[in-house]
Design a protein around this motif. Structure first.
Motif, PDB file in Angstrom:
ATOM      1  N   GLN A  83      -0.377  38.782  12.882  1.00 20.91           N
ATOM      2  CA  GLN A  83      -0.644  37.990  11.640  1.00 20.91           C
ATOM      3  C   GLN A  83      -0.593  36.617  12.207  1.00 20.91           C
ATOM      4  O   GLN A  83      -0.258  36.114  13.013  1.00 20.91           O
ATOM      5  N   ILE A  84      -1.418  35.932  11.368  1.00 23.74           N
ATOM      6  CA  ILE A  84      -1.427  34.317  11.542  1.00 23.74           C
ATOM      7  C   ILE A  84      -0.679  33.624  10.352  1.00 23.74           C
ATOM      8  O   ILE A  84      -1.124  33.797   9.112  1.00 23.74           O
ATOM      9  N   TYR A  85       0.358  33.077  10.651  1.00 16.82           N
ATOM     10  CA  TYR A  85       1.333  32.451   9.580  1.00 16.82           C
ATOM     11  C   TYR A  85       1.313  30.842   9.839  1.00 16.82           C
ATOM     12  O   TYR A  85       1.793  30.402  10.816  1.00 16.82           O
ATOM     13  N   PHE A  86       0.798  29.948   8.939  1.00 19.88           N
ATOM     14  CA  PHE A  86       0.711  28.697   9.123  1.00 19.88           C
ATOM     15  C   PHE A  86       1.958  27.981   8.923  1.00 19.88           C
ATOM     16  O   PHE A  86       2.441  28.225   7.890  1.00 19.88           O
ATOM     17  N   LEU A  87       2.443  27.485   9.969  1.00 22.18           N
ATOM     18  CA  LEU A  87       3.984  27.075  10.069  1.00 22.18           C
ATOM     19  C   LEU A  87       4.084  26.176  11.180  1.00 22.18           C
ATOM     20  O   LEU A  87       3.579  26.130  12.239  1.00 22.18           O
ATOM     21  N   ALA A  93       4.558  30.951  18.618  1.00 25.44           N
ATOM     22  CA  ALA A  93       3.237  31.057  18.995  1.00 25.44           C
ATOM     23  C   ALA A  93       2.571  32.411  18.582  1.00 25.44           C
ATOM     24  O   ALA A  93       1.403  32.278  18.154  1.00 25.44           O
ATOM     25  N   PRO A  94       3.176  33.545  18.730  1.00 24.59           N
ATOM     26  CA  PRO A  94       2.461  34.624  18.130  1.00 24.59           C
ATOM     27  C   PRO A  94       2.106  34.471  16.679  1.00 24.59           C
ATOM     28  O   PRO A  94       1.196  35.105  16.441  1.00 24.59           O
ATOM     29  N   LEU A  95       2.849  33.811  15.900  1.00 27.81           N
ATOM     30  CA  LEU A  95       2.257  33.440  14.660  1.00 27.81           C
ATOM     31  C   LEU A  95       1.158  32.476  14.490  1.00 27.81           C
ATOM     32  O   LEU A  95       0.485  32.478  13.529  1.00 27.81           O
ATOM     33  N   THR A  96       0.982  31.769  15.312  1.00 25.50           N
ATOM     34  CA  THR A  96      -0.180  30.656  15.348  1.00 25.50           C
ATOM     35  C   THR A  96      -1.415  31.103  16.119  1.00 25.50           C
ATOM     36  O   THR A  96      -2.228  31.085  15.432  1.00 25.50           O
ATOM     37  N   TYR A  97      -1.244  31.806  17.043  1.00 31.29           N
ATOM     38  CA  TYR A  97      -2.369  32.527  17.644  1.00 31.29           C
ATOM     39  C   TYR A  97      -2.594  33.908  17.047  1.00 31.29           C
ATOM     40  O   TYR A  97      -3.916  34.532  17.564  1.00 31.29           O
ATOM     41  N   GLY A  98      -2.125  34.320  16.444  1.00 25.33           N
ATOM     42  CA  GLY A  98      -2.127  35.992  15.611  1.00 25.33           C
ATOM     43  C   GLY A  98      -2.147  37.236  16.793  1.00 25.33           C
ATOM     44  O   GLY A  98      -2.307  37.993  16.420  1.00 25.33           O
ATOM     45  N   THR A  99      -1.539  36.657  17.796  1.00 28.94           N
ATOM     46  CA  THR A  99      -1.142  37.757  18.971  1.00 28.94           C
ATOM     47  C   THR A  99      -0.092  37.244  19.907  1.00 28.94           C
ATOM     48  O   THR A  99      -0.137  36.208  20.029  1.00 28.94           O
TER      49      THR A  99
END
Length: 757
Positions: free
Chosen positions: A589-593, A729-735
């Motif tokens: 997932q990509i979660y903008f935070l 970072a996993p939520l920013t880059y999606g992986t």
């Protein structure tokens, strides 16, 4: 102003300007002399330190923004909008958006560079770029590059303001390793352009202000005009860019107020030159560039497209292949027509059922025949346009309906005439009910209540009414209300169709209707003969002002709820984020935070700065001078300028009623990073002292141990900010995808993360 290399202001001219961004010490020439106990760092070595730090920070900025930029290879969040707009530009197809064109034109330029034809329309989040052959990496590279350049601009802003190297690095690190800045500037979105332009505006104004003792010189004009160009880029990307104008404008007003002081020795003529130069550079130049981008916008988009419906018929007829130019025909009296609402696309409709005696709130209706809005084509949508008094049979043919005419509308299926009267409508007690009456009453005692005036939204008096091409308001003659509808459906007694009522706010833009079709048009009617029509011309300013009105109207209309909308009070504390993209099978997932560590630190130090200001003011009132003159000047001028930037980009959002999201805080967050860097220096780095030696002023560097403390503070801040960035970072880059336990570990404030189970 502190010299960018040595950290000390070096001036040879007498002071002619007062406080401002970065101003600091005495005004006479200063001679820096190393103190034996201070282990003074030579200016050349210090300047080299800034250069090395700038190079490293810039490299890291590009690395963090461009890392794995091709993932995900699907449409993410608002890429559905701005990628689509780039495609429309490349196809030269007219579209409508609430934002000015500059940022979107940059995306179109990148698409043109790589030979993209605009065939893909970014319809849905999750659509594959690979399958549809979209050069999405090139599109994303544009904001990633702009976002990366923002970091060195922050560093240079601190350096040009005379702050120490630890302070400059601290401010840059807060933006460099911020997940929100990275996440928002590596996707096809406008915020990278907005934030870089805002940061450049601050930097250019500081460079301009440093030249205040050499006014009207070449460099002075260069940095003044560059400030204006940067401001034009801000406002030409998003209208919230006006907050940057407030920031720079506030500093300019203070500067002009100081120049007006008679003790400055300026004549009124010279002051007038200063005023006019700033007005030209910071108002006229940005406005001219702003107009230029709209001219480019109109020049590119010359074909009819999905944005046509937002514009007036006159505007639409300037577009090639527009339906109005190809299909519109004159409307005559005694034509059977279908009348449609411009915004909701509902047809004016009636049927034999009546309004109930009482509504749910107990109010009483007229129990007249229902008049509603209906979204589908139906014979109950057919109305005959009648004159107030019948024409003689020999004069009925080919009588055009014109702007300003008073008419009646006869409902074909029920043989009744449209009427409005002083009875409250079902949903709006302040608006009038619309109903119909029989023909004998229509031409009897209710005659006046059935009269309506056609008033074009844009058009000349006496202009012919045409299908599609004429937008009009239908004004009830006796009561002066406008026929209006809205999307909220009526109850079951009206088959959940739309309410039609009389709106007392005649100026409201949603009162607009148009004739869609003339079902009664005979095959042999001369109006069926279509002549070849040429694209019409409107002046640039007519098109510009019409588009501005539409943009502001629809921007203010963005008030509907959104599951990830947030309030300004939540932003500094990072209480909510936004879900951009998910992939179920890999739990990605990509979660903008934002980076919680960096945001909470910056927000805390904003409160600390406010406390410092308050404490200093109180102690001064009690006769205690806790700060030396140079420290106080820098605290209120340079740091105060950054605080003004934060406040100007944050507090106005409390006055807005439209949808708001976390990304609206990013410009203010950048300003808070500048404040944080400034306070690191204020707390840990003492100002260089000034001593009189042999009749000359000599600058003695501050204590070495204090600078070690500043470096330690910078190191600690950098380490924890880097840790926060890597953790999220996993939520920013999606992986990579996260396990439920890993997701739960990141829900620090109850963030609405996916795959927590």
């Amino acid at each position: 102003m502190f010299d960018s290399a040595a950290g000390v202001r070096q001036r040879g001219k007498k002071k002619s300007g007062g406080s401002g961004p970065g101003s600091g010490s005495e005004d006479e020439p200063l001679i820096r002399k190393p103190h034996v106990a201070a282990a003074y760092t030579p200016p050349i070595a210090l300047h080299r330190g800034y250069q090395v730090a700038l190079a490293v920070i810039t490299a890291l900025a590009f690395a963090t923004r461009f890392w794995n930029i091709g993932y995900p290879n699907q449409v993410v969040f608002d890429e559905v909008h701005f990628g689509k707009f780039a495609s429309y530009y490349l196809e030269r197809t007219y579209f409508f958006d609430v934002h000015p064109p500059f940022g979107k034109l940059l995306f179109a330029l990148m698409g043109w560079f790589v030979g993209y034809d605009g065939h893909f329309k970014f319809e849905n989040i999750g659509d594959s770029y690979i399958t549809n052959g979209v050069p999405y990496v090139a599109f994303r590279a544009m904001p990633a590059m702009l976002g990366a350049l923002t970091v060195p601009v922050v560093f240079l802003t601190m350096q040009e303001s005379g702050y120490s190297l630890p302070a400059a690095i601290t401010a840059a690190l807060l933006v460099l390793f911020d997940n929100a800045h990275i996440g928002q500037t590596r996707l096809i979105l406008l915020d990278a352009t907005l934030i870089l332009s805002m940061a450049c505006s601050l930097l250019c104004y500081i460079r301009f202000y440093k030249l205040r003792h050499d006014p009207f010189g070449r460099k002075w004009w260069k940095w003044l005009l560059l400030t204006g160009v940067s401001l034009s880029c801000v406002i030409s990307t998003k209208y919230v860019g006006v907050f940057t104008f407030v920031t720079i404008g506030g500093a300019v007003l203070i500067d002009l107020w100081n120049l007006l002081d008679v003790r400055r020795g300026l004549s009124l003529q010279t002051f007038g030159k200063h005023f006019m130069a700033r007005a030209f550079g910071l108002i006229i130049v940005p406005f001219m560039f702003y107009l230029f981008w709209f001219q480019v916008h109109f020049a590119i988009l010359y074909k009819s497209g999905p944005g046509d419906d937002f514009m007036s018929p006159a505007f639409q007829e300037t577009l090639a292949d527009n339906a109005l130019s190809l299909s519109s025909i004159d409307v005559h009296y005694y034509d059977t027509v279908q009348i449609r609402h411009k915004d909701t696309k509902a047809f004016l409709h009636s049927h034999r059922e009546n309004y109930p005696l009482r509504y749910e709130d107990g109010r009483v209706s007229s129990q007249g025949q229902q008049v509603t809005g209906y979204p589908f084509n139906d014979t109950n949508n057919h109305w005959v346009i009648m004159p107030p008094a019948p024409f003689p049979d020999s004069q009925r043919l080919n009588r055009p309906v014109r702007n300003g005419d008073v008419i009646k509308l006869h409902h074909v299926q029920t043989n009744t005439d449209l009427l409005s009267h002083d009875v409250a409508s079902p949903y709006y007690p302040t608006n009038q009910e619309f109903t119909t009456v029989s023909m004998d009453k229509s031409y009897g005692d209710r005659h006046n209540d059935t009269l309506f005036e056609i008033k074009f939204d844009h058009g000349k008096a006496g202009q012919d009414l045409k299908t599609l091409a004429a937008h009009f308001k239908l004004l009830h003659v006796p009561s002066k209300v406008a026929m209006w509808t809205h999307s909220k459906p009526l109850p079951e007694w009206a088959f959940k169709q739309q309410e039609i009522n009389g709106n007392k706010n005649v100026a409201q833009t949603s009162n607009i209707w148009f004739i869609e079709d003339i079902p009664s048009l005979a095959a042999g009617d001369a109006r069926n003969t279509k002549e070849e029509r040429k694209v019409k011309h409107l002046s640039f300013f007519r098109k510009y002002f019409e588009l501005q009105r539409a943009m502001f109207h629809h921007n203010n209309a963005l008030t509907s709820s959104h599951p990830y909308a947030s309030q300004p009070i939540q932003w500094p504390f990072l209480l909510r984020g936004v879900s951009f993209w998910t992939k179920n099978d890999t739990r990605e997932q990509i979660y903008f935070l934002g980076n919680p560590i960096g945001w909470w630190l910056a927000s805390s130090l904003l409160a600390v700065l406010a406390g410092i200001y308050g404490a200093d003011l109180i102690t001064q009132r009690r006769g205690i001078d806790a700060l030396d003159r140079r420290t106080r000047s820098k605290l209120y001028n340079s740091t105060g300028f950054f605080f003004l930037a934060w406040a100007s980009h944050y507090f106005p959002f409390f006055l807005m009623g439209r949808q708001l999201f976390l990304h609206h805080y990013l410009p203010a967050h950048l300003a808070s990073a500048l404040v944080t860097g400034a306070l690191v220096e204020f707390i840990f780095c003492p100002e260089d002292s000034v001593e009189i030696r042999d009749g000359k002023k000599v600058v003695v560097p501050g204590n070495k141990q204090a600078y070690i403390g500043a470096w330690v503070a910078t190191g600690v801040i950098g380490a924890i900010v880097l840790g926060g960035f890597l953790f999220y970072a996993p939520l920013t880059y999606g992986t990579p995808g996260l396990t439920p336990d890993q997701v739960l570990a990141r829900k620090w404030l109850g963030y609405e993360l996916h795959f927590a189970k």
